[in-house]
Write a protein that holds these residues in place. Structure first.
Motif, PDB file in Angstrom:
ATOM      1  N   ARG A 210       2.322   6.323  14.040  1.00 38.19           N
ATOM      2  CA  ARG A 210       1.483   7.237  14.821  1.00 38.19           C
ATOM      3  C   ARG A 210       0.221   7.629  14.048  1.00 38.19           C
ATOM      4  N   LYS A 213      -3.514   6.416  14.719  1.00 35.82           N
ATOM      5  CA  LYS A 213      -4.341   7.186  15.682  1.00 35.82           C
ATOM      6  C   LYS A 213      -4.907   6.442  16.897  1.00 35.82           C
ATOM      7  N   SER A 235       5.963   1.344  14.363  1.00 32.77           N
ATOM      8  CA  SER A 235       7.051   2.310  14.550  1.00 32.77           C
ATOM      9  C   SER A 235       7.091   2.652  16.041  1.00 32.77           C
ATOM     10  N   ARG A 236       8.159   3.317  16.430  1.00 35.39           N
ATOM     11  CA  ARG A 236       8.213   3.719  17.835  1.00 35.39           C
ATOM     12  C   ARG A 236       7.133   4.756  18.137  1.00 35.39           C
ATOM     13  N   GLN A 249       8.011  -3.075  18.037  1.00 38.19           N
ATOM     14  CA  GLN A 249       8.767  -1.956  17.450  1.00 38.19           C
ATOM     15  C   GLN A 249       9.857  -2.425  16.479  1.00 38.19           C
ATOM     16  N   ILE A 250       9.848  -1.773  15.331  1.00 40.08           N
ATOM     17  CA  ILE A 250      10.845  -2.065  14.293  1.00 40.08           C
ATOM     18  C   ILE A 250      11.746  -0.847  14.146  1.00 40.08           C
ATOM     19  N   THR A 253      16.249   0.835  17.463  1.00 35.74           N
ATOM     20  CA  THR A 253      16.180   0.349  18.840  1.00 35.74           C
ATOM     21  C   THR A 253      15.082  -0.703  19.000  1.00 35.74           C
ATOM     22  N   SER A 268       6.114   7.919   9.079  1.00 37.55           N
ATOM     23  CA  SER A 268       6.758   9.003   8.323  1.00 37.55           C
ATOM     24  C   SER A 268       8.058   8.563   7.640  1.00 37.55           C
ATOM     25  N   GLN A 272      15.552   6.326  12.058  1.00 34.87           N
ATOM     26  CA  GLN A 272      15.655   5.234  13.046  1.00 34.87           C
ATOM     27  C   GLN A 272      14.675   4.109  12.727  1.00 34.87           C
ATOM     28  N   HIS A 273      13.569   4.425  12.077  1.00 35.11           N
ATOM     29  CA  HIS A 273      12.629   3.363  11.679  1.00 35.11           C
ATOM     30  C   HIS A 273      13.173   2.638  10.443  1.00 35.11           C
ATOM     31  N   ASN A 287       0.552   6.802   3.112  1.00 35.67           N
ATOM     32  CA  ASN A 287       0.714   7.999   3.935  1.00 35.67           C
ATOM     33  C   ASN A 287      -0.028   9.152   3.270  1.00 35.67           C
ATOM     34  N   ASP A 305      -5.464   8.576   2.703  1.00 35.75           N
ATOM     35  CA  ASP A 305      -5.841   8.373   4.096  1.00 35.75           C
ATOM     36  C   ASP A 305      -5.921   6.868   4.359  1.00 35.75           C
ATOM     37  N   LEU A 306      -5.129   6.409   5.306  1.00 41.85           N
ATOM     38  CA  LEU A 306      -5.076   4.960   5.552  1.00 41.85           C
ATOM     39  C   LEU A 306      -6.430   4.394   5.979  1.00 41.85           C
TER      40      LEU A 306
END
Ligand SMILES: Cc1cc2nc3c(=O)[nH]c(=O)nc-3n(C[C@H](O)[C@H](O)[C@H](O)COP(=O)(O)OP(=O)(O)OC[C@H]3O[C@@H](n4cnc5c(N)ncnc54)[C@H](O)[C@@H]3O)c2cc1C
Length: 324
Positions: A210, A213, A235-236, A249-250, A253, A268, A272-273, A287, A305-306
């Motif tokens: 996320r 951006k 990520s989701r 998505q990795i 799920t 983050s 689940q990721h 990050n 900052d990426l």
């Protein structure tokens, strides 16, 4: 002589890399067995040849038009015909969508043990012990199969493939199979994403969360991935935000990946990721939050900052590639 069947998989008329891993695992399992490669959905001898060059002793090409669009039902029916003839002691599949679907059906029909998602093997023949991750990669289980025929699915990118030997020879036979009473028939497959490199077999993955951006930033990740010879994942959080397709998505799920290098950008590190990427060989996290959970599993962490770090990485890589 006992036999082990290595089930190959085709994608875009080429063999998926995991096909070669099935041969390698079969050889490690029993180096005195005959390794029979089975390629479903083709009569093209080049696929049989490639499996023999990769270590199989012979190859069976299973042909029927229905098999061009694999389903659990048509693959199971076709494969059962080969299994009944060959009577193998072991069958190795890729732990892929189709492998995960077909292997349990075959195990059910044979009343056989199925060890799924295997990442390594120790010992040989009946004494072979297979290691598989459990609890989303938090622990490893060592398992043995105790039935006459044992089925294994192998997680892509975990078994070292054998050196290709183009002088290797072996019989290649085409087996025409009849598929009867199919309950479902696929009429068409419409692909949403085609990145070239299959995510589950990629050696390098640059993954966006996320924190990226916008969908545009994905192009920056793609550039970095391409410079490294890899592909992009997500990520989701990134998928939910509409920055990319859910096919990327990795995680728990999404797809489970084990690349040599995983670069997590603005992710983050939610449990689940992590479940989908924690077995990557080297993890790099970028990050801006030094407390982000992703740093607890990263081998290398960049707190920053990426939007500053990634352009610098791209520039540096371009310079070093120019220098080569
Ligand atoms: C049943 C279930 C299944 C799930 N399955 C999955 C799954 O398969 N895969 C998955 O990924 N998630 C899954 N989730 C969601 C998961 O819980 C998290 O919500 C999700 O992983 C968060 O995505 P994220 O890390 O991209 O976003 P966030 O948690 O919002 O993290 C964004 C990160 O970006 C960082 N950041 C922001 N701006 C910058 C910047 N400029 N530079 C650098 N860093 C920056 C922030 O510090 C933050 O750490 C599942 C959840 C549930 C409940």
């Amino acid at each position: 002589m006992s036999k082990i069947i290595a089930v190959a998989e085709l994608r875009d008329n080429g063999l998926r890399n995991v096909s070669f891993e099935t041969i390698s695992l079969a050889k490690q399992w029993d180096d005195e067995s005959e390794v029979v490669a089975v390629v479903l959905g083709t009569a093209d001898s080049k696929h049989g040849q490639a499996m023999i060059h990769a270590g199989a002793d012979r190859a069976i090409l299973v042909s029927n038009e229905q098999l061009h669009t694999p389903t659990a039902e048509n693959f199971t029916q076709a494969l059962m015909q080969v299994i009944n003839e060959e009577q193998p002691t072991g069958i190795v599949f890729g732990h892929t969508s189709i492998g995960k679907d077909v292997a349990p059906r075959i195990a059910g029909r044979l009343n056989a043990a199925l060890l799924s998602d295997v990442v390594s093997i120790e010992g040989q023949k009946q004494d072979a012990v297979f290691t598989r991750p459990i609890y989303a990669g938090k622990a490893f289980e060592k398992t043995q199969g105790k039935t006459e025929t044992v089925l294994v699915t192998v997680r892509p990118n975990n078994i070292e493939v054998l050196q290709t030997d183009s002088s290797r020879q072996g019989d290649i036979t085409v087996k025409e199979v009849e598929l009867v009473d199919l309950k479902t028939v696929v009429k068409e497959v419409v692909r949403k994403v085609s990145s070239g490199i299959d995510l589950s077999e990629a050696k390098v993955i640059v993954s966006g969360g996320r924190g990226i951006k916008s969908a545009d930033t994905f192009e920056m990740l793609r550039e970095l991935a391409e410079l490294l010879g890899g592909t992009v994942g997500a990520s989701r959080g990134a998928c939910d935000a509409g920055y990319c397709d859910y096919a990327l998505q990795i995680g728990q799920t999404g797809k489970v990946v084990t690349p040599d290098l995983y670069i997590a950008c603005g992710i983050s590190g939610a449990i689940q990721h992590v479940a989908g990427m924690s077995n990557s060989k080297i993890i790099v996290a970028i990050n801006k939050d030094p407390e982000a959970n992703i740093f607890s599993i990263a081998d290398y962490g960049i707190v920053g900052d990426l939007f500053e770090v990634i352009p610098l990485l791209i520039e540096e890589l371009k310079q070093s590639l120019k220098a080569v």
